[in-house]
Design a protein around this motif. Structure first.
Motif, PDB file in Angstrom:
ATOM      1  N   PRO A  12       0.923  -1.204  -0.029  1.00 23.99           N
ATOM      2  CA  PRO A  12       0.076   0.096   0.055  1.00 23.99           C
ATOM      3  C   PRO A  12       1.002   1.362  -0.107  1.00 23.99           C
ATOM      4  N   MET A  13       0.088   2.406  -0.005  1.00 24.54           N
ATOM      5  CA  MET A  13       0.956   3.600  -0.052  1.00 24.54           C
ATOM      6  C   MET A  13       0.665   4.618   0.824  1.00 24.54           C
ATOM      7  N   ILE A  14       1.564   5.607   1.283  1.00 26.25           N
ATOM      8  CA  ILE A  14       1.440   6.712   2.064  1.00 26.25           C
ATOM      9  C   ILE A  14       1.555   7.916   1.339  1.00 26.25           C
ATOM     10  N   GLU A  15       0.503   9.073   1.230  1.00 27.41           N
ATOM     11  CA  GLU A  15       0.822  10.437   0.871  1.00 27.41           C
ATOM     12  C   GLU A  15       1.002  11.389   2.080  1.00 27.41           C
ATOM     13  N   PRO A  16       2.094  11.914   2.259  1.00 23.81           N
ATOM     14  CA  PRO A  16       2.474  12.412   3.616  1.00 23.81           C
ATOM     15  C   PRO A  16       2.503  14.040   3.675  1.00 23.81           C
ATOM     16  N   MET A  17       1.550  14.503   2.672  1.00 24.47           N
ATOM     17  CA  MET A  17       1.598  16.017   2.363  1.00 24.47           C
ATOM     18  C   MET A  17       0.744  16.686   3.238  1.00 24.47           C
ATOM     19  N   ALA A  18       0.247  16.088   4.277  1.00 24.13           N
ATOM     20  CA  ALA A  18      -0.865  16.924   5.134  1.00 24.13           C
ATOM     21  C   ALA A  18      -0.110  18.110   5.929  1.00 24.13           C
ATOM     22  N   LYS A  19      -0.786  19.221   6.436  1.00 24.07           N
ATOM     23  CA  LYS A  19      -0.251  20.187   7.031  1.00 24.07           C
ATOM     24  C   LYS A  19       0.034  19.764   8.538  1.00 24.07           C
ATOM     25  N   GLY A  20       1.055  20.215   8.949  1.00 23.00           N
ATOM     26  CA  GLY A  20       1.507  19.998  10.486  1.00 23.00           C
ATOM     27  C   GLY A  20       2.014  18.654  11.002  1.00 23.00           C
ATOM     28  N   VAL A  21       2.399  17.698  10.001  1.00 27.31           N
ATOM     29  CA  VAL A  21       2.929  16.562  10.197  1.00 27.31           C
ATOM     30  C   VAL A  21       4.014  16.309   9.389  1.00 27.31           C
ATOM     31  N   THR A  22       5.146  15.398   9.820  1.00 29.59           N
ATOM     32  CA  THR A  22       6.272  14.842   9.072  1.00 29.59           C
ATOM     33  C   THR A  22       6.497  13.360   9.485  1.00 29.59           C
ATOM     34  N   VAL A  23       6.156  12.744   8.297  1.00 27.71           N
ATOM     35  CA  VAL A  23       6.419  11.287   8.255  1.00 27.71           C
ATOM     36  C   VAL A  23       7.671  10.781   7.950  1.00 27.71           C
ATOM     37  N   TYR A  24       8.168   9.711   8.784  1.00 30.99           N
ATOM     38  CA  TYR A  24       9.365   8.718   8.545  1.00 30.99           C
ATOM     39  C   TYR A  24       9.107   7.500   8.151  1.00 30.99           C
ATOM     40  N   LYS A  25       9.691   7.045   7.236  1.00 30.64           N
ATOM     41  CA  LYS A  25       9.886   5.536   6.881  1.00 30.64           C
ATOM     42  C   LYS A  25      11.298   4.943   7.294  1.00 30.64           C
ATOM     43  N   ASN A  26      11.090   3.901   8.313  1.00 31.60           N
ATOM     44  CA  ASN A  26      12.379   3.658   8.666  1.00 31.60           C
ATOM     45  C   ASN A  26      13.104   4.481   9.022  1.00 31.60           C
ATOM     46  N   GLY A  27      12.779   5.703   9.758  1.00 34.85           N
ATOM     47  CA  GLY A  27      13.830   6.651  10.290  1.00 34.85           C
ATOM     48  C   GLY A  27      14.045   7.738   9.142  1.00 34.85           C
ATOM     49  N   GLU A  28      13.719   7.594   7.819  1.00 30.27           N
ATOM     50  CA  GLU A  28      14.055   8.506   6.968  1.00 30.27           C
ATOM     51  C   GLU A  28      12.752   9.358   6.481  1.00 30.27           C
ATOM     52  N   GLN A  29      12.702  10.753   6.457  1.00 27.39           N
ATOM     53  CA  GLN A  29      11.846  11.481   6.293  1.00 27.39           C
ATOM     54  C   GLN A  29      11.173  11.121   4.777  1.00 27.39           C
ATOM     55  N   ILE A  30       9.742  10.977   4.386  1.00 31.49           N
ATOM     56  CA  ILE A  30       9.204  11.003   3.239  1.00 31.49           C
ATOM     57  C   ILE A  30       8.461  11.909   2.817  1.00 31.49           C
ATOM     58  N   ASN A  31       8.578  12.582   1.699  1.00 28.75           N
ATOM     59  CA  ASN A  31       7.956  13.818   1.243  1.00 28.75           C
ATOM     60  C   ASN A  31       6.689  13.401   0.090  1.00 28.75           C
ATOM     61  N   ASP A  32       7.135  12.411  -0.621  1.00 28.52           N
ATOM     62  CA  ASP A  32       6.334  12.140  -1.868  1.00 28.52           C
ATOM     63  C   ASP A  32       5.394  10.647  -1.367  1.00 28.52           C
ATOM     64  N   THR A  33       4.338  10.445  -2.409  1.00 23.96           N
ATOM     65  CA  THR A  33       3.728   9.391  -2.410  1.00 23.96           C
ATOM     66  C   THR A  33       4.772   7.978  -2.360  1.00 23.96           C
ATOM     67  N   THR A  34       4.643   7.131  -1.312  1.00 20.06           N
ATOM     68  CA  THR A  34       5.713   6.083  -1.038  1.00 20.06           C
ATOM     69  C   THR A  34       5.009   4.799  -0.692  1.00 20.06           C
ATOM     70  N   PHE A  35       5.627   3.794  -1.214  1.00 20.61           N
ATOM     71  CA  PHE A  35       5.111   2.377  -0.913  1.00 20.61           C
ATOM     72  C   PHE A  35       5.560   1.893   0.413  1.00 20.61           C
ATOM     73  N   VAL A  36       4.685   1.256   1.348  1.00 20.51           N
ATOM     74  CA  VAL A  36       5.141   0.703   2.549  1.00 20.51           C
ATOM     75  C   VAL A  36       4.784  -0.647   2.819  1.00 20.51           C
ATOM     76  N   SER A  37       5.375  -1.348   3.494  1.00 18.94           N
ATOM     77  CA  SER A  37       4.838  -2.741   3.644  1.00 18.94           C
ATOM     78  C   SER A  37       4.744  -2.816   5.282  1.00 18.94           C
ATOM     79  N   SER A  38       4.234  -3.959   5.690  1.00 16.97           N
ATOM     80  CA  SER A  38       4.248  -4.372   7.277  1.00 16.97           C
ATOM     81  C   SER A  38       5.423  -4.269   7.914  1.00 16.97           C
ATOM     82  N   LYS A  39       6.450  -4.562   7.040  1.00 16.03           N
ATOM     83  CA  LYS A  39       7.734  -4.717   7.576  1.00 16.03           C
ATOM     84  C   LYS A  39       8.553  -3.427   7.817  1.00 16.03           C
ATOM     85  N   ASP A  40       7.826  -2.223   7.261  1.00 16.70           N
ATOM     86  CA  ASP A  40       8.422  -0.898   7.637  1.00 16.70           C
ATOM     87  C   ASP A  40       7.946  -0.555   8.675  1.00 16.70           C
TER      88      ASP A  40
END
Length: 703
Positions: free
Chosen positions: A142-170
């Motif tokens: 599945p994917m995450i779109e992290p562009m909401a106001k007021g939140v910074t999203v990290y995948k495995n410790g790295e900031q993501i800024n664009d639509t990104t695939f994720v898995s249950s292992k992340d």
């Protein structure tokens, strides 16, 4: 793992580019199937996105072909080949078909890009009570779109800024923003020290939280901003600041408490004094019609003017009460927020100058003679007299001599060369005026031609108006001079022995030379004007001129030695200004038939109702009306003008001017005529007709 990507975009190219970004691949490694070319629509009606399917090429021989099968074709082929598999049960069959990439994928809708499709479309990602979850133990994307106001999203410790695939292992973590706008408040005392205004801006805290989201394949993160206000101000804080400002009067404790409780950006009047109540100046209540009835002069067949219906002024009889004098009403003092008393402006008495045939008795103006009352008003100054009428039945010539009369003058003949007629009231001439001078305190009426002459009506009013402006500026300068003297007298450098021998005169000279250089020139200007027009001014104007001379020129035994003496002179300046600063009542006028090569000066209206004006300068303190022609001369009218025809075919220079707030109306204008309105000037480059000129945004506009 096999799969395909369905992507949408505004155009086919845009949809392909979006899909390649998701796959992190290039066009050489995918096969493209156009599912929908899209439609731009008309005015956004019927618009439809383009849609393509991108399929990777490296999953077997079937997908190395130059084109890709549609979903229905692929389903049919999978059905035809199921019997060719080596699987012995359903689970093995699904696994083998998946491995060969023969299972179709379901289309998933989203805004611009469709998520990468897998065999397990029931796997989801979401947010619950502020935490991310992925409900799957399988290797799905599945994917995450992290562009909401007021939140910074990290995948495995790295900031993501664009639509990104994720898995249950992340490991998906996040930081929520929060920030504070600090509180601000202040007290401001009004310029007149009557109010203290408390301005409050409470503290504003901004916090963000994640909203719960479920059953998502593409998690478009949503946040909510929470805003809270806090007022840390206490009533004691305001009271302490007021004490620092020395504010002691008019404290409003209820408003102070409101200011400490408000959660909105607000203003509160936390202290308020009391403004003074202004008094009323004295005035005269007239018992007669002082303006009379106005009429309009008429032209006779012979070109002369008939004045019989011009104006009717009632007469008074001996013993009549002309007016009651009402005394001034004093004002009521106020008090500012510092506790200081605020005095109201001084209420002044009405000043009555009783002339011939008038006496003031017990606040009443009484007529001592029968006749026509003449009343001139300027501010608080009332000049009243009962005028007799002098009737001169012949020409005014060398044989009869000049006429100087305190009253009205009626001349049945002409005013000949080099002769002078001066009257306190009106002057009426039935004949012509040729190379002569006619001066009236009120109005001038001439039935026939005026040639090479000087006419003046109400000139004293204009003189007094100019003197009043000088007095206003002089008063301000002298008050500053007095303040500077008093400050310097307190200084240690000023020796008391010098003060004892010379007074403040030497100090005045230094200040006039170093700081108040304009004062001597103002005093000299005033004295020159008074000397020039002393014949038409009252004695008090002359007396003040002598007092002012002591400031700039040493006079034996009349040196100014104390600040109090200078203050007395200033009081005299203010008194004369107060009774004369207002414009005079427009009761003067000049009405004539024709004029040539002359000068006309009137504090009121000027009317030329015959053939017109030729090579004549005219100054009108009121309105100017010239029914026919103006050729040559400088013409000015304080309250606007109307002219029938201006200029000449030969380009004779004619100048018309009015103040910035007035208009000039002309029926016909010759080329080269110049008009001025305020400080703006306009020259006519061609003939024009039925023109009204006015000033708009500092520019003359013709309509």
């Amino acid at each position: 793992m096999s799969g395909s990507l369905i992507s949408r975009g505004k155009t086919v190219e845009d949809a392909i580019d979006q899909g390649l970004k998701i796959l992190k691949s290039s066009i050489e490694n995918v096969e493209v199937e156009i599912l929908d070319n899209g439609n731009k629509g008309i005015l956004l009606l019927g618009a439809r996105d383009a849609k393509v399917r991108l399929t990777t090429i490296n999953y077997g021989e079937k997908f190395n072909q130059s084109s890709i099968s549609t979903s229905n074709e692929l389903k049919e082929e999978v059905g035809n080949n199921i019997n060719k598999t080596s699987a012995t049960n359903l689970e093995d069959l699904v696994e083998e078909l998946d491995h060969k990439g023969w299972l179709t994928n379901s289309e998933v809708n989203h805004r611009d890009v469709i998520a990468y499709e897998s065999e397990k479309s029931d796997q989801i990602i979401g947010v619950h009570n502020g935490a991310f979850f992925i409900q799957s133990d399988l290797d799905i994307y599945p994917m995450i779109e992290p562009m909401a106001k007021g939140v910074t999203v990290y995948k495995n410790g790295e900031q993501i800024n664009d639509t990104t695939f994720v898995s249950s292992k992340d490991e998906i973590t996040f930081n929520l923003d929060q920030y504070e706008e600090s509180m601000d408040w202040d007290l401001e005392v009004s310029h007149d020290a009557v109010k203290v205004i408390c301005t409050i801006k409470p503290s504003i805290m901004h916090k963000f939280k994640l909203l719960n989201q479920y059953d998502e394949r593409v998690l478009d993160i949503k946040t909510e901003e929470e805003i809270s206000h806090t007022n840390f101000l206490e009533p004691e804080d305001i009271l302490n600041r007021l004490k620092e400002l020395r504010v002691s009067n008019g404290l409003d404790h209820a408003e102070i408490v409101k200011a400490s409780l408000t959660l909105d950006e607000s203003e509160f009047v936390v202290a308020e004094g009391k403004r003074p109540v202004e008094g009323e100046n004295g005035y005269l209540d007239f018992k007669i019609d002082i303006y009379g009835k106005e009429g309009k002069p008429k032209m006779n067949d012979d070109g002369s003017v008939d004045f019989r219906e011009t104006k009717f002024i009632p007469s008074v009889n001996k013993g009549d009460i002309i007016a009651n004098i009402h005394p001034p009403i004093p004002g009521i003092p106020g008090k500012n927020v510092y506790g200081d008393v605020i005095l109201p402006s001084k209420a002044h008495e009405a000043v009555v100058k009783a002339g011939k045939g008038i006496e003031v008795v017990s606040n009443q103006v009484i007529a001592l003679e029968s006749g026509k009352p003449q009343i001139q008003t300027r501010g608080l100054l009332y000049q009243i007299q009962v005028l007799p009428t002098l009737v001169h039945r012949t020409d005014v010539s060398i044989e009869t001599g000049n006429i100087h009369f305190t009253g009205d003058v009626e001349i049945w003949g002409n005013v000949k060369e080099e002769m002078t007629v001066k009257a306190v009231g009106d002057v009426t001439v039935s004949g012509a005026v040729d190379h002569a001078e006619v001066t009236a305190g009120n109005s001038v009426y001439i039935k026939k031609n005026t040639i090479n002459s000087h006419l003046s009506a109400g000139e004293g009013n204009i003189v007094i108006s100019n003197l009043s402006q000088t007095l206003e500026n002089l008063s301000n300068q002298l008050k500053g001079l007095l303040m500077a003297v008093r400050q310097l007298l307190k200084a240690k450098a000023f020796k008391s022995s010098d003060f004892a021998t010379q007074g403040i005169y030497s100090l005045l000279n230094i200040l006039l030379d170093k700081k108040f250089q304009e004062v001597p020139s103002m005093i000299n200007t005033y004295r020159q004007k008074v000397n020039e027009y002393q014949s038409i001014l009252d004695q008090e104007w002359l007396d003040l001129a002598e007092q002012l001379k002591t400031i700039v020129r040493p006079i034996p035994n009349r040196l100014i030695t104390t600040p109090e003496e200078l203050e007395t002179i200033i009081e005299g300046v203010d008194k004369l200004y107060q009774i004369s600063y207002n414009p005079p009542e427009p009761n003067s006028e000049i009405v004539i038939a024709n004029v040539m090569n002359s000068n006309i000066y009137c504090s009121g209206d000027v009317s030329i109702i015959g053939d017109g004006s030729y090579h004549t300068d005219i100054h009108s303190g009121g309105k100017l009306i010239i029914d026919k022609i103006v050729r040559g001369g400088n013409i000015y009218a304080q309250l606007g003008m109307y002219v029938g025809e201006v200029g000449s075919k030969g380009g004779m220079k004619t100048y018309l001017s009015v103040p910035a707030d007035q208009t000039i109306s002309m029926d016909y204008v010759w080329e080269d005529t110049v008009i001025r309105i305020g400080n703006s000037k306009y020259r006519f480059n061609q003939n024009d007709q039925f023109v009204t000129a006015k000033l708009v945004d500092e520019k003359i506009v013709l309509t």
